[in-house]
Design a protein around this motif. Sequence first.
Motif, short mmCIF file in Angstrom:
data_model
loop_
_atom_site.label_atom_id
_atom_site.label_comp_id
_atom_site.label_asym_id
_atom_site.label_seq_id
_atom_site.Cartn_x
_atom_site.Cartn_y
_atom_site.Cartn_z
N SER A 97 0.69 -1.20 0.18
CA SER A 97 -0.06 0.03 -0.09
C SER A 97 0.87 1.25 0.05
CB SER A 97 -0.80 0.03 1.09
OG SER A 97 -1.85 -1.04 1.13
N GLU A 98 2.08 1.12 0.89
CA GLU A 98 2.81 2.47 0.84
C GLU A 98 3.40 2.65 -0.52
OE1 GLU A 98 5.56 2.23 4.02
OE2 GLU A 98 4.22 1.53 5.59
N LEU A 99 3.87 1.47 -1.20
CA LEU A 99 4.48 1.64 -2.35
C LEU A 99 3.68 2.19 -3.39
CD1 LEU A 99 6.66 -1.70 -2.43
CD2 LEU A 99 7.53 0.69 -2.45
N ASN A 103 4.16 5.54 -5.63
CA ASN A 103 4.27 5.41 -6.99
C ASN A 103 3.08 6.54 -7.56
OD1 ASN A 103 4.97 4.62 -9.59
ND2 ASN A 103 3.19 3.03 -9.57
N ALA A 104 1.82 6.52 -7.03
CA ALA A 104 0.83 7.50 -7.34
C ALA A 104 1.24 8.91 -7.29
CB ALA A 104 -0.54 7.17 -6.77
N ARG A 105 1.78 9.23 -5.83
CA ARG A 105 2.55 10.41 -5.82
C ARG A 105 3.47 10.89 -6.93
NH1 ARG A 105 6.58 13.07 -3.85
NH2 ARG A 105 7.82 11.07 -3.26
N GLU A 140 3.55 13.80 -9.94
CA GLU A 140 4.39 15.03 -9.80
C GLU A 140 5.19 15.12 -11.14
OE1 GLU A 140 7.22 14.24 -6.60
OE2 GLU A 140 5.72 14.99 -5.07
N GLN A 141 5.00 14.03 -12.13
CA GLN A 141 5.68 14.11 -13.56
C GLN A 141 5.00 15.02 -14.31
OE1 GLN A 141 5.58 10.17 -14.97
NE2 GLN A 141 7.67 9.67 -14.10
#
Length: 109
Positions: free
Chosen positions: A93-95, A99-101, A105-106
């Motif tokens: 879940s943390e990963l 990943n979504a964050r 930001e890209q």
Amino acid sequence: MPRVRQPRSARGVYGISVASELTGIDPQTLRLYERRGLLTPARSPGGTRRYSDDDVDRLHQISEHVAQGVNLAGIAQILHLQRRNSELESDNSELKSENARLRSEQPAT
């Protein structure tokens, strides 16, 4: 140094006689489960076992496995695998969140 506050369910509040009454497990059996590493109740400064709500839940889980005929070594393995699975689910879940964050930001291309 400040003490880290545990969640309420993890705080040892019940003596062995109360834990025994809540679970229907004899105090000697509770001691055996501790010796076998199935749970580790907190200790008071004087060394008295203090069982938490989480410990009581775990004892109910252990009782269910015993009733199904699983031996203590098997129960230890089941509990270990359940804990490890929870850890892996949390890590996943943390990963996913990280990943979504990072994707958000890209810059758009």
